[in-house]
Design a protein around this motif. Structure first.
Motif: not given
Length: 477
Positions: A323-332, A465-472, A167-176
């Motif tokens: 994973g939730r932190a990644s959705d909030r603060f980004g993967r990097r 060429t441009r950054p992705a939108r925030p994880a949320t 679901p939107p904004g939940r990739r981090g949790v699911r990917g964990s």
């Protein structure tokens, strides 16, 4: 901006655009989301369950298939066979990556878990050297090769399925989830091995006891296969196939050479780097530390297993939080936090464990879990978000499986050699901190932010060429 009103994501437009969505090719309600999660994590659980039980029963396996030598020789031969699977992982990643990109994520998932379950069960049924002679170790090597092939494709395919249906904004949790399942598989395997070691005599353990856990893996794999066969493919793959059928876009079909494409060189280096520190940390925590505590620190084996089991349980719980932190603060940011943690704390953690004090060991292992979870929880995410949709499993397979394969798989051996060579009980921390420093520098220089990136992008993220939108972001896939 148009949002898909359904409870799951729609399929976004082509390229790297972040605006607009197409009609979803797949609608997944809460019940199906749970089936997807179960179908994916069970394969990772079985994979690392096998990893744990083989390591714990290596001595018994050595006595069964390599008789005639000393106990140490038998153990080394058994562990050498164990390492064969790591060598085969990159090839398996390529084979199953092409299957996943050409025939679908579901096909790759189903074949990989079926092959893995069959090979694991056959190891449990394989006659020993006393029965069929030299054919016994040869067949054991062959089955370990087959396991390595299937494992090489399991992580990428399951990660793709989880993240492409998130679901939107939940990739981090699911990917964990794959990292969490791996930790639970290690925990279950080590505790089962401990129970068998306590309940059975050494003779019973050597003659038949070690076979039972391998046979237990078979029904788990069959359950996973049954669940996976009931799933539809991901909306990303469905959209790729729709475009191919409609000839609306030049959508390439994956080929083996996609794994070594020159324009993916930077992305492959990034993939190798986060996979290497991921693998070294996980194999340290899940395999080496228990032997370090039992042999180097000289704790009772039961206490060593229980302490590392506690650490694995905590680490498994931390993965979704990472994973939730990644959705909030980004993967990097999240991955770099883990790398810095290992580089700074790698040696102090082993110094604490080397004291033999239970409280100090628990503190060290908790710190280990805290800095390892942000890396492992993001490995699946970055692997899938980094590469173009039509060839992502093939393109990412080489760097990923090279990273978590031999360089990581031999980490415990390097750690043991450091203790012997230097005479310093805490010297395994040198390798852990060194790998974290090297990988951290590469990732700091090259890792783009992939959170919120369009999963139907046709280039890898290092070329954006441009950054992705925030994880949320709640925009499409």
């Amino acid at each position: 901006m148009t949002h898909d009103p359904s409870p799951v994501v729609g399929v976004p437009a082509t390229g790297n655009t972040q605006s607009g969505t197409l009609e979803p090719g797949h609608v997944a309600g809460p019940a199906e989301q749970r089936r997807v999660a179960a179908a994916c994590v069970i394969g990772n659980f079985v994979e690392y369950f096998d990893f744990a039980i083989y390591g714990f029963f290596a001595a018994a396996i050595g006595a069964t298939f390599f008789p005639g030598g000393s106990a140490s020789t038998q153990l080394l031969q058994s562990l050498a066979v164990f390492g064969v699977a790591y060598v085969m992982r990159p090839l398996g990643g390529l084979v199953f990556g092409v299957i996943g990109d050409r025939a679908g994520r579901r096909a790759s998932l189903s074949i990989s878990i079926g092959v893995m379950g069959a090979a694991t069960a056959l190891i449990g049924l394989l006659p020993g050297y006393a029965t069929i002679g030299i054919a016994a170790p040869l067949l054991l090597v062959l089955l370990r090769c087959v396991q390595g092939l299937s494992v090489g494709g399991e992580w990428g395919a399951s990660s793709a399925y989880l993240i492409e249906t998130a679901p939107p904004g939940r990739r981090g949790v699911r990917g964990s989830y794959p990292s969490m399942a791996a930790a639970l598989g290690l925990l279950a395997g080590s505790l089962l091995a401990l129970v068998f070691g306590l309940l059975l005599t050494p003779e019973a353990l050597t003659t038949w006891g070690w076979r039972v856990p391998f046979l237990i893996a078979a029904p788990l794999a069959l359950l996973g296969l049954w669940i996976r066969r009931r799933l539809e493919d991901t909306p990303v793959f469905a959209e790729i196939e729709r475009r191919r059928a409609a000839e609306q876009a030049d959508v390439p079909r994956a080929r083996f050479r996609d794994a070594v494409r020159r324009d993916h060189a930077k992305a492959l280096l990034v993939t190798f780097s986060f996979s290497w520190i991921c693998g070294v940390g996980l194999y340290y925590l899940g395999s080496y530390v228990v032997n370090f505590l039992a042999s180097t620190v000289e704790l009772p084996r039961v206490q060593a297993v229980l302490l590392t089991g506690l650490a694995l349980a905590v680490y498994a719980g931390l993965c979704p939080l990472a994973g939730r932190a990644s959705d909030r603060f980004g993967r990097r940011r999240t991955v770099l936090f883990g790398c810095i943690g290992h580089a700074v704390l790698g040696i102090p953690m082993f110094m604490l464990m080397a004291t033999g004090n239970a409280v100090a060991i628990v503190v060290a292992l908790l710190l280990f879990g805290i800095v390892q979870a942000p890396i492992n929880a993001n490995t699946s995410l970055i692997l899938i978000e980094l590469f173009p949709a039509a060839t992502r499993l093939t393109s990412g397979s080489l760097g990923f499986n090279l990273g978590v394969g031999p360089p990581s798989g031999f980490g415990p051996l390097v750690a043991a050699a450091l203790v012997v060579g230097t005479g310093l009980d805490y010297s395994p921390g040198f390798f852990l901190a060194g790998v974290a420093l090297v990988c951290g520098l590469v990732l700091f220089a090259l890792l783009p932010e992939t959170a919120g990136r369009n999963l139907l992008a046709d280039t890898d993220a290092t070329q954006d060429t441009r950054p992705a939108r925030p994880a949320t972001t709640t925009t499409g896939i």
